[in-house]
Scaffold this motif. Structure first.
Motif: not given
Length: 152
Positions: A1-6, A121-130, A134-138, A142-143
């Motif tokens: 499933m594609p990652i929504d840029p928004a 919460a910060y670490i978890t947010g960073h993991i979710i973001h990261t 990665h999934r979007a790039a894979s 790239t946008a």
């Protein structure tokens, strides 16, 4: 499933807000690694804490893939730690000043080091973001990936 840029943009904004909050309110207590695992699971991301030898606790995060050099051993999208175990219930904790997040690749790619004054919460947010990046790039999106951000 594609990652929504928004959606990725919202995650980035939330991470930036948590970074500002972390800089304003230092956290000196150990990070609860079991809590971070539960927060990741609540967000729909597979994660668990593993004893990786010598009393060391490591969080394995995301989808499994076979290790190309040792196929019986799986690799995960990310690893986080190190930490330690305490008490009769063997909860896992980590020092905010020594915590890192990186790919499960034996240190071949750079990892993200915690600024040292952050919450679960910060670490978890960073993991979710990261992991979302990665999934979007894979998926070739790239946008959705900002090359100027320094994530693992």
């Amino acid at each position: 499933m594609p990652i929504d840029p928004a959606t990725l943009a919202k995650l980035t904004a939330a991470l930036d807000a948590m970074t500002a909050e972390a800089e304003a309110e230092p956290k000196a207590a150990p990070l609860d690694m079991d809590l971070m695992v539960q927060l990741l699971k609540d967000a729909g991301i597979y994660a668990y804490v593993e004893h990786t030898g010598g009393g060391c606790a490591t969080i394995y995060i995301g989808n499994q893939t076979p290790d190309p050099e040792y196929p019986p051993s799986p690799r995960y999208e990310l690893v986080a730690g190190p930490g330690w175990f305490e008490g009769p219930d063997r909860r896992a904790y980590a020092s905010p000043a020594e915590f890192y997040i990186g790919r499960d690749d034996d240190g071949e790619t750079p990892a993200w080091d915690s600024p040292g004054n952050v919450s679960e919460a910060y670490i978890t947010g960073h993991i979710i973001h990261t992991i979302t990046r990665h999934r979007a790039a894979s998926q070739g999106e790239t946008a959705a990936v900002d090359p100027d951000r320094e994530d693992c």
